[in-house]
Scaffold this active site. Structure first.
Site, PDB file in Angstrom:
ATOM      1  N   ASP A   1       0.812  -1.210   0.000  1.00 41.48           N
ATOM      2  CA  ASP A   1       0.000   0.000   0.000  1.00 41.48           C
ATOM      3  C   ASP A   1       0.850   1.268   0.000  1.00 41.48           C
ATOM      4  OD1 ASP A   1      -2.109  -1.737   0.235  1.00 41.48           O
ATOM      5  OD2 ASP A   1      -2.932  -0.853   2.062  1.00 41.48           O
TER       6      ASP A   1
ATOM      7  N   HIS B   1       3.712  -2.356   3.038  1.00 42.42           N
ATOM      8  CA  HIS B   1       3.724  -1.005   2.482  1.00 42.42           C
ATOM      9  C   HIS B   1       5.020  -0.759   1.717  1.00 42.42           C
ATOM     10  CE1 HIS B   1       0.866  -0.862   5.841  1.00 42.42           C
ATOM     11  NE2 HIS B   1       0.268   0.120   5.200  1.00 42.42           N
TER      12      HIS B   1
END
Length: 287
Positions: free
Chosen positions: A110, A255
């Site tokens: 992400d 991430h």
């Protein structure tokens, strides 16, 4: 099968399978319609939770579109599909896991793309011939479209993670549409196709976000295993969380932006070959 899923009926299930383009290996992602949505893992201002980056540059705000612009008018050289209200049923929960044949897992990243960390993740995935899902923020994607194209060329799935990573339930519907629509616009302009998947920042969804996501032709995907790598717990801890949580159908959250993600890059190089050695197939829903 849960009672409310049975009520969907055979025709709706077939439509979903067609929309996902699921193969026998990938299967169909399963939504948990009884569990509450994931709670936010950290406020926007928490250490490691920031998502704006000076590297994004001034073009980020300039490129942002009005909510009414995306999919209402023909773009560069063609007319995109009409923006319309979603036909029922609209989802009430995001997909949390994947059901299918064999020991399949999905790796997701992400907040990017970030030129400091995303290339290292792409390099490792390329080395092991694996595909992943990247849920990108528009404010990062607009100035790093070369990385979007690299993701796409390598067979990864590029998803929508809103423009500025807000807490969605606190937004007006027009702002939610702006956040999702503007990001889809950037992705479509870079890749030629709009994203089919989106993820709410912090895992915080609401009814309006499901409806607007459906209007934009996207399915909601959450996660099963949270590495909490944004807290920078150490490379070894990230590796352990992934390996301890590994199981058929698991969706892993990591991430590639929003802070120092060097630990996330290093962790992938350690846990990915171990997952493969354990017989897991790292895959994505086919577009």
């Amino acid at each position: 099968m849960k009672k409310d899923e049975m009520l969907i009926g055979r025709r709706a299930v077939l439509r979903l399978a067609a929309a996902l383009g699921a193969t026998a290996t990938v299967g169909v992602l399963a939504a948990d319609r009884f569990a509450a949505p994931e709670a936010p893992t950290a406020p926007r201002g928490a250490p490691g939770a920031g998502h704006a980056d000076p590297a994004a540059g001034p073009q980020a705000q300039a490129a942002r579109l009005r909510p009414s612009a995306y999919r209402l008018q023909p773009m560069t050289a063609y007319a995109p599909p009409a923006f319309r209200r979603a036909l029922p049923p609209v989802r009430r929960r995001p997909f949390l896991s994947m059901s299918g044949v064999g020991r399949s897992m999905v790796l997701t990243f992400d907040d990017g793309p970030d030129p400091r960390y995303t290339p290292g993740i792409l390099e490792t995935l390329r080395e092991y011939d694996c595909r992943a899902m990247f849920f990108v923020c528009g404010e990062m994607a607009v100035d790093n479209q070369d990385l979007l194209r690299e993701m796409d060329a390598d067979g990864h799935v590029v998803g929508n993670h809103t423009w500025s990573h807000p807490l969605v339930p606190k937004l007006r519907p027009s702002r939610i549409r702006d956040e999702l629509g503007s990001t889809s616009e950037v992705i479509e302009r870079a890749l030629g196709t709009a994203p089919l998947w989106y993820r709410a920042p912090y895992g915080a969804w609401n009814r309006i976000s499901f409806e607007i996501g459906a209007e934009l032709g996207m399915e909601p995907l959450a996660w099963t295993v949270d590495t909490l790598d944004w807290t920078e717990p150490g490379t070894g801890t990230i590796v352990r969380r992934v390996l301890d949580g590994a199981a058929p159908g698991v969706v892993v959250l990591s991430h590639d932006a929003g802070g120092n993600r060097s630990q996330s890059v290093a962790a992938l190089r350690r846990y990915l070959p171990r997952l493969l050695d354990a017989g897991y197939h790292i895959t994505v829903p086919r577009r």
